[in-house]
Design a protein around this motif. Structure first.
Motif, short mmCIF file in Angstrom:
data_model
loop_
_atom_site.label_atom_id
_atom_site.label_comp_id
_atom_site.label_asym_id
_atom_site.label_seq_id
_atom_site.Cartn_x
_atom_site.Cartn_y
_atom_site.Cartn_z
N LEU A 81 12.62 -91.89 -79.99
CA LEU A 81 12.87 -93.24 -79.49
C LEU A 81 14.37 -93.35 -79.29
N ALA A 82 14.79 -93.35 -78.04
CA ALA A 82 16.22 -93.20 -77.76
C ALA A 82 16.77 -94.38 -76.96
N ALA A 108 5.80 -92.48 -86.21
CA ALA A 108 5.98 -91.36 -85.29
C ALA A 108 7.37 -91.32 -84.67
N ALA A 109 8.09 -92.44 -84.72
CA ALA A 109 9.36 -92.55 -84.00
C ALA A 109 10.52 -91.96 -84.78
N HIS A 110 11.39 -91.23 -84.07
CA HIS A 110 12.66 -90.75 -84.61
C HIS A 110 13.76 -91.32 -83.71
N ILE A 111 14.64 -92.12 -84.29
CA ILE A 111 15.59 -92.90 -83.51
C ILE A 111 16.85 -92.07 -83.23
N HIS A 112 17.17 -91.97 -81.94
CA HIS A 112 18.34 -91.22 -81.50
C HIS A 112 19.14 -92.10 -80.53
N LEU A 113 20.43 -92.23 -80.79
CA LEU A 113 21.31 -93.06 -79.98
C LEU A 113 22.42 -92.21 -79.37
N VAL A 114 22.62 -92.37 -78.08
CA VAL A 114 23.72 -91.68 -77.40
C VAL A 114 24.87 -92.68 -77.26
N GLU A 115 25.93 -92.45 -78.01
CA GLU A 115 27.03 -93.42 -78.10
C GLU A 115 28.37 -92.70 -78.25
N ALA A 116 29.34 -93.05 -77.39
CA ALA A 116 30.65 -92.40 -77.42
C ALA A 116 31.64 -93.12 -78.32
N SER A 117 31.42 -94.40 -78.58
CA SER A 117 32.40 -95.21 -79.30
C SER A 117 32.21 -95.15 -80.81
N HIS A 134 22.99 -89.92 -84.16
CA HIS A 134 23.86 -90.20 -83.02
C HIS A 134 24.13 -88.92 -82.23
N HIS A 135 24.31 -89.10 -80.92
CA HIS A 135 24.62 -87.99 -80.02
C HIS A 135 25.79 -88.39 -79.13
N ASP A 136 26.57 -87.41 -78.74
CA ASP A 136 27.63 -87.64 -77.76
C ASP A 136 27.08 -87.60 -76.34
N THR A 137 26.06 -86.78 -76.11
CA THR A 137 25.48 -86.61 -74.78
C THR A 137 23.96 -86.49 -74.87
N VAL A 138 23.28 -86.66 -73.75
CA VAL A 138 21.82 -86.65 -73.75
C VAL A 138 21.25 -85.25 -73.93
N THR A 140 21.60 -83.08 -76.06
CA THR A 140 21.26 -82.68 -77.44
C THR A 140 20.08 -83.47 -78.01
N LEU A 141 19.46 -84.33 -77.21
CA LEU A 141 18.25 -85.02 -77.68
C LEU A 141 17.15 -84.01 -77.97
N PRO A 142 16.27 -84.27 -78.94
CA PRO A 142 15.23 -83.30 -79.32
C PRO A 142 14.30 -82.94 -78.17
N GLN A 143 13.76 -81.76 -78.25
CA GLN A 143 12.79 -81.28 -77.27
C GLN A 143 11.40 -81.72 -77.72
N GLN A 144 11.06 -82.96 -77.41
CA GLN A 144 9.76 -83.54 -77.75
C GLN A 144 9.56 -84.77 -76.87
N PRO A 145 8.39 -85.43 -76.95
CA PRO A 145 8.18 -86.63 -76.14
C PRO A 145 9.33 -87.63 -76.31
N LEU A 146 9.75 -88.20 -75.18
CA LEU A 146 10.93 -89.06 -75.16
C LEU A 146 10.58 -90.43 -74.59
#
Length: 352
Positions: A81-82, A108-117, A134-138, A140-146
């Protein structure tokens, strides 16, 4: 003159004019002087207000649309869940609150946020009472349903601008004139990526391109193609870029983008056609935000909330509903593009 302006002038003096994309990158994301890296830009005390900050209804309906898309795809037992550019975390907090009653969704949800600040990452941790990655770029998001939402994310990605000439295109650049930042144009050159724009432009018209947006949409679409899921891309813009849309907001007022870099939000309208073409999965038709929210039931939800309010709180609530949906406010300016698997169905609120 701001420190960042001095830095940009020194760079131009040393290396020559810079592209609009380079200017935007420095103005927004310079490690110590950039707009997003040094402040919280949102709310009454900031420079702009986004839909999730206007009313909880926005996040609730987006969350339920994503949850229904998850159910429609068989409720995968583990999914990402991004959110891209989550601001203060308000939207994700509202999504999680609205979907609490959806059986199995939170488990089932794993929360991933792409945020530079770094500043906003801290606010997101405070707002979202759940485990976050947290991720700097998309990429690196997990390889699974998005299942993903991006609200006012693509508008801040760096653009390049080109003005059509008699036989080619002049790139619009940022130069120095009389000791100040100034717009200029480079030499007329062929631009193969703009060949398809010769049919709908005339001489002196400006066209904008955004390579980072193309890359992000491609990455999101590949996840959805390979693993399933859905994405709701919500922003201001239209199906195809046309004209100069570079703009700056400071203290909730429009400003000259070159006047106070690092101290104002600098954005451009989103070319949704380019996003749709970049994503290697199915996409919906482009839907105005007002239509999207009305289809999801914002008016009955607004009426239910209004029944508990009176006085100034009620008037503020009515104004929020209007601001999100009315054609003369955000209703037509903002659009929604959904990405989803081939041979699947788009999330609620969107049409194939």
């Amino acid at each position: 003159m701001s420190d960042l302006t001095q830095h940009l002038l020194a760079r131009i003096e040393a290396h020559g004019p810079m592209t609009v994309a380079d200017f935007m990158s420095e103005a927004l994301l310079h490690p110590t002087l950039g707009y997003y890296t040094t402040r919280d830009p949102l709310g009454a005390e900031g420079d702009f207000t986004t839909a999730p900050e206007i009313s909880q209804m926005f996040g609730e309906l987006v969350g339920l649309a994503l949850a229904q898309a998850w159910l429609d795809q068989g409720a995968p037992a583990s999914f990402t869940l991004a959110e891209l550019g989550p601001g203060r975390g308000t939207l994700m907090a509202d999504i999680l609150r609205a979907t609490r009653a959806v059986p199995g969704f939170h488990a089932a949800a794993h929360i991933h946020l792409v945020e530079a600040s770094p500043t906003l990452r801290e606010k997101q941790r405070d707002a979202i009472k759940a485990e976050i990655t947290h991720h700097d770029t998309v990429d690196t998001l997990p390889q699974q349903p998005l299942f993903l939402v991006a609200n006012e994310f693509f508008d801040a990605l760096p653009i390049r601008q080109f003005q059509r000439g008699p036989t080619g295109w002049h790139e619009r650049l940022i130069a120095m004139r009389d000791g100040k930042l100034s717009f200029a144009f480079g030499p007329e050159l062929p631009q193969p990526q703009l060949e398809h724009r010769l049919a709908d432009t005339t001489q002196d018209m400006i066209v904008e391109t955004c390579a980072p947006a193309f890359s992000v949409a491609s990455e999101i679409g590949a996840r959805i193609r390979d693993f399933g899921g859905a994405a709701l891309l919500i922003d201001y813009g239209d199906w195809r870029s046309k004209g100069d849309t570079l703009q700056a907001l400071k203290d909730h007022e429009y400003a000259n983008p070159l006047d106070t870099p690092g101290e104002a939000d600098i954005t451009a309208h989103v070319d949704f056609e380019a996003l749709a073409q970049a994503a290697p999965c199915a996409h919906s038709t482009l839907t105005p935000q007002g239509v999207f929210l009305e289809t999801l039931g914002i008016t009955p939800r607004a009426q239910a909330l209004a029944s508990r309010l009176n006085g100034d709180a009620l008037q503020s609530h009515i104004a929020a509903h209007r601001r999100l949906t009315h054609p003369e406010e955000m209703g037509n300016l903002f659009k929604v593009l959904a990405l989803y698997p081939e041979n699947g169905t788009p999330p609620p609120g969107c049409t194939p």
